[in-house]
Design a protein around this motif. Structure first.
Motif, PDB file in Angstrom:
ATOM      1  N   SER A  67       9.075   9.908 -51.962  1.00 48.54           N
ATOM      2  CA  SER A  67       7.781  10.584 -51.856  1.00 48.54           C
ATOM      3  C   SER A  67       6.899   9.778 -50.910  1.00 48.54           C
ATOM      4  CB  SER A  67       7.121  10.644 -53.241  1.00 48.54           C
ATOM      5  OG  SER A  67       5.727  10.728 -53.107  1.00 48.54           O
ATOM      6  N   ASP A  87       9.483  17.421 -45.833  1.00 50.60           N
ATOM      7  CA  ASP A  87      10.439  18.238 -45.065  1.00 50.60           C
ATOM      8  C   ASP A  87      10.359  17.946 -43.568  1.00 50.60           C
ATOM      9  OD1 ASP A  87      11.218  19.281 -47.417  1.00 50.60           O
ATOM     10  OD2 ASP A  87      10.497  21.331 -47.060  1.00 50.60           O
ATOM     11  N   GLU A 155       7.314  13.950 -62.973  1.00 53.23           N
ATOM     12  CA  GLU A 155       6.945  14.153 -61.570  1.00 53.23           C
ATOM     13  C   GLU A 155       7.858  13.311 -60.655  1.00 53.23           C
ATOM     14  OE1 GLU A 155       2.841  13.712 -58.895  1.00 53.23           O
ATOM     15  OE2 GLU A 155       2.945  12.865 -60.906  1.00 53.23           O
ATOM     16  N   GLU A 158      11.290  14.651 -60.192  1.00 57.47           N
ATOM     17  CA  GLU A 158      11.320  15.728 -59.194  1.00 57.47           C
ATOM     18  C   GLU A 158      11.243  15.194 -57.768  1.00 57.47           C
ATOM     19  OE1 GLU A 158      12.325  18.819 -59.678  1.00 57.47           O
ATOM     20  OE2 GLU A 158      12.589  18.143 -61.741  1.00 57.47           O
ATOM     21  N   TRP A 159      10.571  14.039 -57.595  1.00 57.54           N
ATOM     22  CA  TRP A 159      10.565  13.422 -56.250  1.00 57.54           C
ATOM     23  C   TRP A 159      12.005  13.135 -55.816  1.00 57.54           C
ATOM     24  CZ3 TRP A 159       6.441   8.882 -56.690  1.00 57.54           C
ATOM     25  CH2 TRP A 159       5.162   9.442 -56.798  1.00 57.54           C
ATOM     26  N   ALA A 161      14.697  14.557 -56.859  1.00 55.86           N
ATOM     27  CA  ALA A 161      15.435  15.812 -56.647  1.00 55.86           C
ATOM     28  C   ALA A 161      15.106  16.394 -55.270  1.00 55.86           C
ATOM     29  CB  ALA A 161      15.097  16.804 -57.756  1.00 55.86           C
ATOM     30  N   SER A 162      13.816  16.406 -54.921  1.00 61.16           N
ATOM     31  CA  SER A 162      13.423  16.959 -53.609  1.00 61.16           C
ATOM     32  C   SER A 162      13.981  16.111 -52.480  1.00 61.16           C
ATOM     33  CB  SER A 162      11.896  16.991 -53.462  1.00 61.16           C
ATOM     34  OG  SER A 162      11.337  17.686 -54.521  1.00 61.16           O
ATOM     35  N   ARG A 165      17.529  16.980 -51.982  1.00 63.02           N
ATOM     36  CA  ARG A 165      17.650  18.270 -51.292  1.00 63.02           C
ATOM     37  C   ARG A 165      17.442  18.078 -49.790  1.00 63.02           C
ATOM     38  NH1 ARG A 165      13.663  20.858 -48.932  1.00 63.02           N
ATOM     39  NH2 ARG A 165      12.102  20.252 -50.454  1.00 63.02           N
ATOM     40  N   ARG A 166      16.443  17.295 -49.437  1.00 62.24           N
ATOM     41  CA  ARG A 166      16.178  17.047 -48.003  1.00 62.24           C
ATOM     42  C   ARG A 166      17.362  16.326 -47.363  1.00 62.24           C
ATOM     43  NH1 ARG A 166      10.865  15.175 -50.178  1.00 62.24           N
ATOM     44  NH2 ARG A 166       9.707  17.113 -50.301  1.00 62.24           N
ATOM     45  N   GLU A 169      20.014  18.829 -46.719  1.00 61.44           N
ATOM     46  CA  GLU A 169      19.642  19.699 -45.586  1.00 61.44           C
ATOM     47  C   GLU A 169      19.738  18.969 -44.248  1.00 61.44           C
ATOM     48  OE1 GLU A 169      16.527  22.290 -48.239  1.00 61.44           O
ATOM     49  OE2 GLU A 169      15.810  21.603 -46.289  1.00 61.44           O
ATOM     50  N   GLU A 221      19.650  20.332 -57.758  1.00 58.79           N
ATOM     51  CA  GLU A 221      19.109  20.642 -56.433  1.00 58.79           C
ATOM     52  C   GLU A 221      20.201  20.753 -55.364  1.00 58.79           C
ATOM     53  OE1 GLU A 221      15.553  21.754 -54.981  1.00 58.79           O
ATOM     54  OE2 GLU A 221      15.932  21.095 -57.045  1.00 58.79           O
TER      55      GLU A 221
END
Ligand SMILES: Cc1cc2nc3c(=O)[nH]c(=O)nc-3n(C[C@H](O)[C@H](O)[C@H](O)COP(=O)(O)O)c2cc1C
Length: 653
Positions: A67, A87, A155, A158-159, A161-162, A165-166, A169, A221
Motif C-alpha cells: 500500500s 494500479d 484492511e 486486503e492490501w 490481496a490487492s 492482484r497487481r 496483472e 484474488e
C-alpha cells in the motif's frame, strides 16, 4: 564436468504450476533503486535484467510495499522501496517481468509490510501489540507501536490481496508473502511482540491468523493456480518468547492448508549486530531449519543463508531442501549461474560478506541504493558495460592493489595494451593485509579472483618494480593510471621515531615483531581490527582514540560485531584520549577525564590513517598524454571507493 558436479542445482523443478529451469533462486533483496514513492526505475530494470540474463532460475523481486501507506524507509521517512500499492505501477512492472521472461527466468515478487506507515505525513509503527521490543525492531520510533484493531487488520489483509492482484496483472509468475524477519507478519507470529488476547494472539493458530487470512485473501484474488508462498522465521534466537521451531511446524501446516505452495525458510536472531540472521556470515547457518521444515512439508522448500553453489548442490543431494536461494553472491556477480554452468568457476566474482549492501540499504535516506565492494557495476549495469575501445592505447598502471588491478583489467577488457607495475613481490596491495583480521577472511578469494582476472585479460605484470617517472615514460604510454596507494600518517608525538613504534601495516604483513603489551594509536577501523587480530593471539591490547567514538568510520552492524569481538577479548578501548609521548616501554596519555596515565607498551602501533601519495602523479603530469590519480593515491578512502574508481577509470580509457 561442471554439469555433473552441479547436476541437482541445474535440474528443472516446479513451484505449483510454475516451471523453473534450475533450482537457483535470487531471494528478495531491497535495493532502494525504485523512484521516490515506489515506481519501477530504469535502474531496477537494468539490475534485474542482468540477473535474469545471468541464468538465475527464479528471481524474487525485492520486498515491495502493498500500500502507498506503508512505503517507508527504515528510519520512518517516505522511501525508495518498490511499491505494489497502486494500479498505476502495473505497466512499469510489466516491463520488468517481460524482460525477465526474455531470458527464460521466472520472476516473482515479495509483498512486504515493514511495520512503519505514513499517517498523514507522520511516521507511525503498527503492530499486534503496543510493546517495545528493540531486539524485534518494535518501538523503533521511540514509542510503542500502534496496536492494530481488528478492522485495521482486515484492511491490511486486503492490501496484500490487492498487491498480489497487481503482481499477477503485471505478469509476475508468483508472489511471496514476507512473513519473516522483523516485519509485520512475523510480529504477529512471535510471542515476543504479539501479546494480544483476541483471536490474533495466544495459540499458534491465533498468532498465524493474520498470515492465514492474507494467504486466503491473496488466493481469492489471484486464483488457485497462481503460485503463492510464504517466507518466515523458522526460529528466533536471543529473543525472549521468540518463535520456536515447534510453533513453526504448526504454522507451516496451516499455511500449506491455506494455499502456500512453497516454504522459504529464513530465521531471525537478535544480537547486537544483525549477522546471526537473517543475513548470516556463516555458510549454511539456516540449513538445519530448512531441513526440519522439509521433513514435514508437502511443498517445495527454499533454503537460504550464505550459500554457494557447491554447498547448495550438497543440500539438494542430501534432500534438505528443493531450491537454493543465493542472495549477496548474486549482487556480487549476476552471471554466477551461467559461469558455473559453463565451468567458468574462476571467473565468478566472490562476495566477501562485508555487509556493505545491507548497511547501505538500512541507512539510505537519500535513495542512493545498495552498493557492492566487489562489484562496482551493481546498480549501474548499463553504464558499466565493457565496450571495445575506439583506439587501442598503451596503458601503464602503477600499483597492484584493488584500484590498480581493477583499472588494468577494465582497460584490458576494452582491448588496450596494459602494463601493471607493482613494487612488491606480489599483487594485491592492501588486500593482502585487509584479509587477515577476524571476519575478513572472505577477502582472500576475491584477491585470488582479481589476480586471475589480471592474468586472464593479458595484462603484463612487472613485480618488484618501483616505478619512477623515467621508468614509466620509457614505456611511451598513451595513458597512465597512478594507483600506488597512500602513505601511513605518522602523528607528531614525541618518541614516534623510537624503535618500538611500527605501523598497523607492518604488523599485519608480519614485518614487525610485536611484544606482549601493545598500545595502538588510532581507534578507527584499521586500529580496532588490528587490535582484535592481536588480542586473538593473546596480546594485551589498549587502543587509544582521539575521537569520542571508537571505529567511527564503520557502519553500525559491522562496527558492533567488531566491538563485541574486542570486548570479548578484553581489549582496553580509550576514546577521547590523546597520546602525549611514547617512552621506552610505555606511552603517556591524557584520558577523557583529563588525567595523565602511563600505559605499558612493548610495542606501539600507529594506525592514524593514510595520506594521499601523488608524488609520481605530479612528476608525470604534462609528460604523458593522459594521466589519472586514483584510489588512496588521490585521497585515502575505503576499498569500495578504490575498487570502483579503478574500474571506472579503466572503462573510461
Ligand atoms: C541488501 C539486502 C536486502 C535485503 N532485503 C530483503 C527483503 O526485501 N526481503 C527479505 O525477505 N529479505 C531481504 N534480505 C535478506 C535476503 O533475502 C537473504 O535472506 C539474505 O541476504 C541471506 O542470503 P545470502 O547469505 O545468500 O545473502 C536482504 C538482504 C540484503 C543483503
Amino acid at each position: 564436468m561442471t554439469a555433473i558436479r552441479f547436476k541437482k542445482i541445474f535440474e528443472p523443478t516446479n513451484i505449483g504450476q510454475m516451471r523453473l529451469k534450475n533450482r537457483i533462486v535470487m531471494p528478495p533483496m531491497g535495493t532502494n533503486y525504485a523512484e521516490a514513492g515506489g515506481a519501477v526505475s530504469q535502474r531496477m530494470l537494468d539490475y534485474y535484467e542482468a540477473r535474469a540474463r545471468g541464468g538465475t532460475g527464479l528471481i524474487i523481486v525485492e520486498g515491495s510495499a502493498p500500500s502507498l501507506q506503508c512505503n517507508m524507509s527504515f528510519q520512518g521517512s517516505p522511501s525508495y522501496q518498490a511499491s505494489l500499492g497502486a494500479d498505476r505501477f502495473i505497466p512499469e512492472w510489466r516491463k520488468l517481468t517481460d524482460t525477465a521472461h526474455k531470458f527464460d527466468a521466472r520472476i516473482a515478487i515479495q509483498i512486504m509490510h515493514g511495520t512503519l506507515e505514513n499517517w498523514n505525513g507522520k511516521a507511525v509503527q503498527v503492530g499486534p501489540s503496543p510493546v517495545i521490543v528493540p531486539a524485534r525492531f518494535m518501538g523503533i520510533l521511540g514509542v510503542p507501536p500502534h496496536e492494530l484493531t481488528v478492522e485495521e487488520i482486515a484492511e491490511r489483509v486486503e492490501w496484500f490481496a490487492s498487491a498480489a492482484r497487481r503482481a499477477k496483472e503485471a505478469g509476475f509468475d508468483g508472489v511471496e508473502i514476507h512473513g519473516a524477519h522483523q516485519y509485520i507478519i512475523a510480529a504477529f507470529l512471535s510471542s515476543a511482540t504479539n501479546q494480544r488476547k483476541d483471536k490474533y494472539g495466544g495459540s499458534v493458530e491465533n498468532k498465524a491468523r493474520f498470515l492465514i487470512e492474507i494467504l486466503r485473501a491473496v488466493k481469492r484474488e489471484v486464483g488457485p493456480d497462481f503460485p503463492v508462498w510464504v517466507r518466515f522465521n523458522a526460529q528466533e534466537w536471543g529473543i525472549e518468547s521468540g518463535i520456536t521451531l515447534e510453533e513453526t511446524k504448526k504454522m507451516v501446516r496451516l499455511a500449506v492448508e491455506a494455499g502456500a505452495q512453497a516454504l522459504h525458510v529464513s530465521g531471525y536472531g537478535a544480537g547486537s549486530y544483525i549477522t546471526t540472521a537473517p543475513i548470516p556470515d556463516t555458510a549454511g547457518f539456516l540449513v538445519s531449519l530448512a531441513e526440519e521444515v522439509k521433513k514435514l512439508a508437502r511443498v517445495p522448500v527454499i533454503a537460504v543463508g550464505r550459500l554457494d553453489l557447491e554447498l547448495g548442490e550438497k543440500i539438494l543431494e542430501d534432500g534438505k531442501a528443493d531450491l537454493i536461494a543465493i542472495g549477496r553472491r548474486l549482487l556480487a556477480d549476476p552471471d554466477l549461474p551461467n559461469k558455473v554452468a559453463e565451468g567458468r568457476l574462476d571467473e565468478v566474482t566472490p562476495c566477501i560478506g562485508c555487509m556493505e549492501c545491507i548497511e547501505r540499504l538500512v541507512f539510505d535516506e537519500r535513495g542512493e541504493g545498495v552498493t557492492c565492494v566487489v562489484n562496482p557495476g551493481l546498480g549501474k549495469e548499463k553504464a558499466y558495460q565493457t565496450r571495445p575501445a575506439g583506439k587501442v592505447k598503451n596503458v601503464v598502471v602503477v600499483g597492484g592493489g584493488p584500484a590498480g588491478m581493477q583499472a588494468a583489467v577494465a582497460a584490458a577488457k576494452r582491448g588496450h595494451k596494459v602494463t601493471l607495475f607493482e613494487k612488491e613481490a606480489k599483487l594485491g596491495g592492501q588486500l593482502n593485509i585487509a584479509a587477515l583480521p577476524p571476519f575478513k577472511g572472505d577477502i582472500f578469494p576475491w584477491l585470488d579472483y582479481l589476480v586471475s582476472q589480471v592474468e586472464n585479460t593479458g595484462v603484463k605484470v612487472e613485480l618488484n618494480a618501483d616505478a619512477t617517472s623515467e621508468i614509466v615514460t620509457r614505456k611511451k604510454p598513451d595513458a597512465v593510471v597512478i594507483a600506488a596507494g597512500g602513505n601511513p600518517v605518522m602523528p607528531d608525538i614525541p618518541g614516534i621515531d623510537r624503535s618500538n613504534v611500527v605501523t598497523a601495516e607492518d604488523v599485519l604483513s608480519g614485518e614487525a615483531r610485536v611484544g606482549q603489551n601493545v598500545v595502538i594509536i588510532g581507534g578507527g577501523m584499521i586500529g580496532c581490527e588490528t587490535g582484535h587480530y592481536l588480542a586473538k593471539q593473546g596480546k594485551t591490547v589498549t587502543i587509544i582514540e582521539i575521537l569520542k567514538r571508537m571505529a567511527n568510520d564503520m557502519f553500525l552492524m559491522t562496527r558492533r560485531r567488531l566491538m563485541d569481538g574486542l570486548k570479548s577479548k578484553k581489549v582496553t578501548m580509550l576514546a577521547s584520549t590523546t597520546c602525549e609521548e611514547i617512552k621506552e616501554g610505555s606511552v603517556l596519555v591524557t584520558t577523557a577525564e583529563g588525567k595523565k596515565e602511563t600505559i605499558p607498551a612493548d610495542t606501539v602501533i600507529v594506525a592514524a590513517g593514510y595520506e594521499a601519495n601523488d608524488r609520481l602523479y605530479k612528476a608525470l603530469e604534462g609528460k604523458v598524454p593522459e594521466i589519472y590519480c586514483i584510489g588512496n593515491s588521490a585521497k585515502p578512502r575505503r576499498i569500495l571507493e578504490a575498487n570502483s574508481e579503478g574500474y571506472q577509470t579503466g572503462l573510461a580509457l
